[in-house]
Motif scaffolding. Structure first.
Motif, mmCIF file in Angstrom:
data_model
loop_
_atom_site.group_PDB
_atom_site.id
_atom_site.type_symbol
_atom_site.label_atom_id
_atom_site.label_comp_id
_atom_site.label_asym_id
_atom_site.label_seq_id
_atom_site.Cartn_x
_atom_site.Cartn_y
_atom_site.Cartn_z
ATOM 1 N N VAL A 148 -31.773 -51.790 -3.498
ATOM 2 C CA VAL A 148 -30.375 -51.131 -3.643
ATOM 3 C C VAL A 148 -30.780 -49.733 -3.584
ATOM 4 N N LYS A 149 -32.122 -49.447 -3.331
ATOM 5 C CA LYS A 149 -33.115 -47.930 -3.545
ATOM 6 C C LYS A 149 -32.629 -47.363 -2.346
ATOM 7 N N LYS A 150 -32.393 -48.120 -1.268
ATOM 8 C CA LYS A 150 -31.840 -47.577 0.355
ATOM 9 C C LYS A 150 -30.897 -48.010 0.619
ATOM 10 N N ALA A 151 -29.803 -48.882 0.464
ATOM 11 C CA ALA A 151 -28.725 -49.725 1.244
ATOM 12 C C ALA A 151 -27.934 -50.500 0.392
ATOM 13 N N THR A 152 -27.577 -50.288 -0.633
ATOM 14 C CA THR A 152 -26.966 -50.876 -1.693
ATOM 15 C C THR A 152 -26.542 -51.008 -2.698
ATOM 16 N N SER A 153 -26.033 -51.659 -3.823
ATOM 17 C CA SER A 153 -26.466 -52.197 -5.014
ATOM 18 C C SER A 153 -26.456 -52.666 -6.181
ATOM 19 N N PRO A 154 -26.918 -52.492 -7.454
ATOM 20 C CA PRO A 154 -27.186 -53.981 -7.880
ATOM 21 C C PRO A 154 -25.712 -54.984 -7.916
ATOM 22 N N LYS A 155 -24.621 -54.494 -8.038
ATOM 23 C CA LYS A 155 -23.390 -55.248 -8.316
ATOM 24 C C LYS A 155 -23.203 -55.749 -7.002
ATOM 25 N N LYS A 156 -23.098 -55.186 -6.079
ATOM 26 C CA LYS A 156 -23.122 -56.248 -4.566
ATOM 27 C C LYS A 156 -23.274 -56.878 -4.907
ATOM 28 N N LEU A 157 -25.402 -57.098 -5.328
ATOM 29 C CA LEU A 157 -26.532 -58.004 -4.813
ATOM 30 C C LEU A 157 -25.889 -58.980 -5.855
ATOM 31 N N VAL A 158 -24.512 -58.824 -7.661
ATOM 32 C CA VAL A 158 -24.734 -59.980 -8.597
ATOM 33 C C VAL A 158 -23.461 -60.579 -8.011
ATOM 34 N N ASP A 159 -22.610 -59.425 -7.454
ATOM 35 C CA ASP A 159 -21.120 -60.180 -6.095
ATOM 36 C C ASP A 159 -21.729 -61.246 -5.322
ATOM 37 N N ALA A 160 -22.537 -60.882 -4.884
ATOM 38 C CA ALA A 160 -22.770 -61.821 -2.885
ATOM 39 C C ALA A 160 -23.622 -63.121 -3.741
ATOM 40 N N ALA A 161 -24.285 -62.532 -4.813
ATOM 41 C CA ALA A 161 -25.602 -64.284 -5.294
ATOM 42 C C ALA A 161 -24.471 -65.213 -6.018
#
Length: 317
Positions: free
Chosen positions: A155-168
């Motif tokens: 998330v520091k480089k390329a995405t966001s916590p929300k995007k990871l939560v949504d994908a998971a």
């Protein structure tokens, strides 16, 4: 044997960009010989894949070489994570996702065919899984702490916590439950893997989660000071202090001045160094509980899960 010039008066080999990996087949069609490829002018990156000898065999070059060997492949897993700037445990092989069945093993490449093709994109001109798909693939082989570290650095480089939560949340692959839990623990603004690990030590012990990247600003909004993590209400900061701080006099003095400023604001610091994380995590937790209790928070270690991920080790003699 030297190849003859073409109609334009140049050797075919001169048209080959040897600064990027190329196949032996391509080299031969451009006028190079096997003798040329075995000379000191070139380095073999993988079987049948070469590059100019002066090119550094860094991670990107090795990924490009893997896709020369497998042109329809996609960089995945830990290899993709490194391309995105994430920090993951090292792997000797480049991980490549394939749609087709590859019957021939290639030394230096780890191949897999997932039941469902993940989302892909391009980075540095290389076909690679998206940051979110990369995170989900990592869940298949990393444990919780390393997976959260990977997520914090992604998330520091390329995405966001929300995007990871949504994908998971919609993921149904291997270790989907771990992916969802790790994604929920990923935070923005974390500066180092050790900070991630200190935070997880605290959380897995059942203590309140500290806020990360606490900023102090002036009236114009300029950042004056920041803390790795801590608790606003009792004014307790938790920071990881690497060895480099003690070995750099200027940094050390700056840290002293900074902490004295926070002393004036009645902030209390718990400083964690490597032994407190990897040798005696129990002592670190005890210190945090003691400081929080003195500051008026009613806290206790309510979970032993931290012991699984942060086993206590005997210090070297």
């Amino acid at each position: 044997m030297t190849s003859a010039p073409d109609a334009a008066g140049t050797h075919p080999a001169e048209k080959l960009d040897t600064s990027r990996p190329f196949s032996r087949t391509t080299a031969i069609t451009r006028g190079l010989t096997d003798g040329d490829l075995r000379s000191g002018r070139f380095t073999q990156v993988l079987w049948g894949v070469h590059v100019a000898a002066e090119v550094e065999l860094d991670h990107l070059t090795r990924c490009r070489a893997a896709l020369v060997a497998l042109p329809d492949g996609v960089i995945s897993g830990r290899s993709a994570a490194k391309l995105w700037g994430a920090i993951v445990p090292d792997s000797a092989d480049i991980e490549v996702l394939l749609d087709r069945r590859q019957t021939t093993a290639i030394h230096g490449i780890r191949m897999h065919r997932p039941p469902q093709r993940p989302a892909t994109t391009r980075r540095y001109g290389v076909s690679v899984t998206t940051p979110e798909a990369t995170f989900l693939r990592l869940a298949a082989e990393l444990e919780l702490v390393d997976l959260v570290v990977a997520g914090d650095t992604l998330v520091k480089k390329a995405t966001s916590p929300k995007k990871l939560v949504d994908a998971a949340a919609t993921y149904r692959g291997k270790r989907a439950r771990l992916a969802r839990r790790a994604a929920a623990l990923v935070r923005s603004g974390v500066d180092s893997p050790q900070e991630s690990k200190v935070r997880l030590l605290v959380v897995l012990a059942g203590l309140p989660e500290p806020t990360v990247n606490i900023e102090f600003r002036d009236d114009e909004g300029n950042i004056l000071r920041r803390l790795d993590m801590g608790y606003h209400e009792p004014r307790v900061a938790i920071e990881y202090d690497g060895r480099q701080h003690a070995e750099n006099d200027q940094q050390w003095q700056s840290d002293i001045d900074r902490r004295e400023e926070f002393d004036d604001l009645e902030w209390r610091f718990v400083i964690v160094r490597s032994p407190g994380l990897f040798t005696h995590p129990d002592q670190t937790l005890a210190r945090i509980v003691k400081v929080l209790s003195k500051k008026g928070m009613r806290v206790r270690i309510s979970s032993n899960e931290w012991r699984r991920h942060f086993p206590m080790r005997r210090a070297a003699a």
